[in-house]
Write an enzyme that holds these catalytic residues in place. Structure first.
Site: not given
Length: 719
Positions: A321, A626, A630
């Site tokens: 990410d 996080d 995800d």
């Protein structure tokens, strides 16, 4: 779809809301607004399932034989290893089930609704489609809502999109196929209202919400074996086949060819099997992995599952990410454009350290850039954010965009307390999504007034008829500003324009009429969430080690490309968006993931498809993240890595490893440690197999040479 049409479709009443009777009927029809609990196996069943493994069968068989042979020490060791392995596996599997439970904890426990013309607070579980929900700052959105009224409403959607900046909401409809991050007229369940107020009609509850779909995806992602466990399983199969084949051949040869006693030949074959089985392997593997876990913990990488240690050493692709992992999650002014020139701003994050440069040459603010000082003062005073120094770091109270302007003022040498005393604020018009600007009224010590204006460049520019150049006002050049703002936007930076309007006799209040024109444009700032310096180095180390790094983010494609170029990921020009991913079938997506390194506007489904495509292409995949969005991809990857400081509990529970420092560089260090563990395991096998093979070879040689045991099996094969 326009808000009124949504209300009509759901048969809602904008003035009175639903009746209690209608709400009960819809509750019976749609069910409660909650996520179903995950299907759980009993603790005993989880424990027993750990024994369903070929290597475990072989070990239990060898334990039984050693018991018959009277070798109680070996029997105890083998059984202890098997039971310990089963207990560890059962505990870890139980932890994995908590990921779905963590999603359920994100839902709001209550909601303020309009029922029969009265406001009332009800349990969120009782919400139904068509209910009118009232939102205010600090509320957690209780269901998916189509907004029908907003007043300066901003919502933090980081758990769903990963974006670090709260989203300003509007009532106007957006495209029906817009990704979650672009659904400005929607408020999604589990997100947090950071500012303003709003009213929305419930369009989806329970599993039909965006967060409900993520929970469903999590439940659908089955448990996956790590490469180490897969290799051990394969190793156990062929080792078992070889050992049983050798024992059977030895038995047949000794009995049929050499004419040895049937019982003695059988016991010799059994002894051969026991000797060849590496019964110490599980214990050695467990100890080696445990040591690796301990060493990684010292480097801020907390492993939740032992086999994940070796998996790190096998990783070929790291998917990450962007926000908070590769970047600092702190907006920073990178560029300041005035009518005179373009100025680059050094430093990163909210720490007020960093200089200024023009055409690559460092500049002194007070001597060389007086126009920058005026712009920084406007950004500081037309602002509601504050910065505080705590424990050697800087903490922001307020909006990240405004925090970046306060940091710019510090870097320019301005003292917030002094500036606010010299130009005290008299009144203000707060930022609202409808007008997209903020204005503040100030009076100096001489009684003269100033209006500072900041907002979207197109909104501020239409209110400016002059621009400030070399300390003097001149007619504004729209073409100049259009060209410059386009250039900065192409770098993936968020734009904000600042202007000033002098007043000879300031009033006591600020009205919208005061902001309709007569401003002088001071300049435009471009800001970006900067890449972590250590992440740049870590990406370079991964690439040099043959590990590809791919960035998958919910942010816009231009921003993703810009950050990717800064990090050394991709070429800075190409990003595959979520819409494009949806148009690719499985083979085409496998080809695309091999060519593209930056993916933007990705939803949880897109991230999951990308991880699966990489796995199908033969890669060992690590996924970092996080947010709740995800979690499915974290669970599907060979090794999921969650952020320990900013990460949600959902992400942590779905992951195999947690980074205590939220630093991408820690992943690179963990991969190095994992490769060391892998090398140690390989050396262990190279030592054990010849040793056990030698023990079995002695028995085979004895049979071949007709020197079998007399009245007892051959000498203790385990030595």
């Amino acid at each position: 779809m326009p808000a009124e049409e949504v209300l009509q479709h759901l048969k809602g009443d904008r003035r009175r809301g639903l009746s209690e009777a209608e709400a009960r009927e819809r509750l019976d029809q749609w069910g409660p607004n909650r996520l179903p609990p995950p299907r759980k196996r009993s603790t005993l069943w989880r424990l027993l399932s750990q024994f369903n493994n070929l290597l475990i069968y072989v070990l239990l068989s060898s334990a039984f034989v050693t018991l018959l042979l009277g070798d109680y020490v070996d029997t105890t060791v083998i059984v202890a290893v098997v039971v310990l392995n089963a207990c560890l596996g059962s505990i870890q599997e139980g932890k994995a089930e908590k990921a779905i439970e963590a999603v359920r904890d994100l839902l709001s426990p209550s909601a303020c609704v309009l029922r029969e013309g009265h406001r009332k607070t009800i349990p969120a579980e009782q919400l139904v489609p068509g209910d009118l929900v009232l939102l205010q700052s600090g509320d957690k959105v209780p269901a998916d809502l189509r907004l029908i009224e907003v007043r300066s409403l901003s919502i933090d959607e980081a758990v769903l999109t990963g974006e670090s900046v709260p989203v300003e909401k509007i009532v106007a409809p957006v495209a029906s196929d817009a990704p979650v991050g672009d659904r400005l007229c929607m408020a999604h369940s589990g997100t947090l209202v950071t500012y303003g107020q709003g009213i929305g009609v419930v369009t989806a509850t329970g599993t039909a919400t965006e967060i409900g779909r993520i929970s469903t995806l999590l439940a659908q992602v089955g448990a996956r074996a790590t490469p180490l466990l897969v290799k051990i399983e394969q190793f156990a199969r062929w080792l078992t086949a070889i050992i049983l084949g050798a024992a059977a051949a030895t038995f047949a040869f000794g009995w049929l060819t050499r004419g040895l006693d049937l019982k003695e030949t059988f016991m010799a074959a059994v002894s051969l099997a026991v000797a060849a089985i590496p019964e110490g392997l599980p214990a050695i593997v467990t100890i080696t992995l445990a040591v690796g876990v301990q060493r990684m913990a010292k480097r801020n990488a907390i492993l939740r599952k032992l086999p994940a240690v070796e998996t790190l050493g096998s990783v070929t692709v790291i998917c990450s990410d962007k926000t908070g992992t590769l970047t600092r999650n702190e907006m920073t002014v990178h560029t300041v454009v005035t009518a005179d020139d373009e100025i680059r701003v050094g430093g990163a994050g909210y720490r007020p350290q960093g200089g200024f440069s023009r055409n690559g040459i460092a500049a002194l603010v007070t001597a060389d850039l007086p126009h920058l000082l005026e712009l920084a003062r406007a950004g500081l005073l037309c602002n509601d954010a504050t910065l505080h120094e705590e424990n050697g770091g800087w903490r922001l109270d307020g909006d990240p965009t405004e925090g970046a302007l306060v940091t710019l003022a510090y870097k320019a040498g301005l003292n917030p307390a002094f500036e606010q005393e010299a130009l005290p604020r008299i009144d203000a018009i707060p930022f609202e999504s409808q007008h997209r600007f903020m204005a503040t009224l100030h009076r100096d010590l001489s009684g003269h007034g100033l209006i500072f204006l900041k907002g979207a460049p197109e909104v501020v520019l239409e209110r400016c008829h002059r621009q400030r150049r070399q300390g003097q006002d001149e007619p504004i050049d729209p073409a100049l500003w259009h060209r410059r703002t386009t250039e900065i936007a192409a770098r993936g930076q968020r734009l904000l324009a600042l202007a000033v309007k002098p007043l000879a006799k300031p009033a006591e209040a600020l009205t919208f009429e005061d902001t309709e024109g007569g401003f002088t444009l001071l300049g435009v700032v471009g800001m970006l969430d900067p890449a972590r310096p250590e992440a740049v180095e870590a990406v370079a180390r991964c690439l040099s080690a043959g590990i590809r790094v791919k960035m998958i983010t919910g942010d816009h494609a231009v921003t993703a490309c810009a950050v990717g170029a800064e990090l050394g990921i991709g070429d800075g020009t190409r990003a595959l968006t979520g819409t494009e991913i949806e148009g690719l079938d499985a083979p085409a997506l496998r080809r695309a993931v091999g060519e593209v390194d930056v993916f933007a506007r990705a939803s949880p489904e897109h991230k999951l498809r990308l991880v699966k495509a990489l796995r199908e292409a033969g890669h060992v995949v690590s996924m970092t993240g996080d947010g709740v969005n995800d979690a499915p991809a974290l669970k599907a990857a060979h090794i999921g890595v969650a952020m320990g400081q900013r990460g949600t509990e959902v992400a942590k529970e779905a992951a195999d490893m947690v980074l205590a420092d939220d630093n991408f560089a820690t992943i690179a260090a963990a991969v190095e440690e994992g490769r060391t563990v892998y090398d140690n395991l390989r050396k262990t096998l190279l030592f054990i197999m010849p040793t056990n093979g030698g023990e079995g070879g002695v028995i085979i040689a004895a049979i071949l040479l007709r020197h079998g045991p007399s009245g007892h099996p051959l000498a203790d094969p385990l030595g």
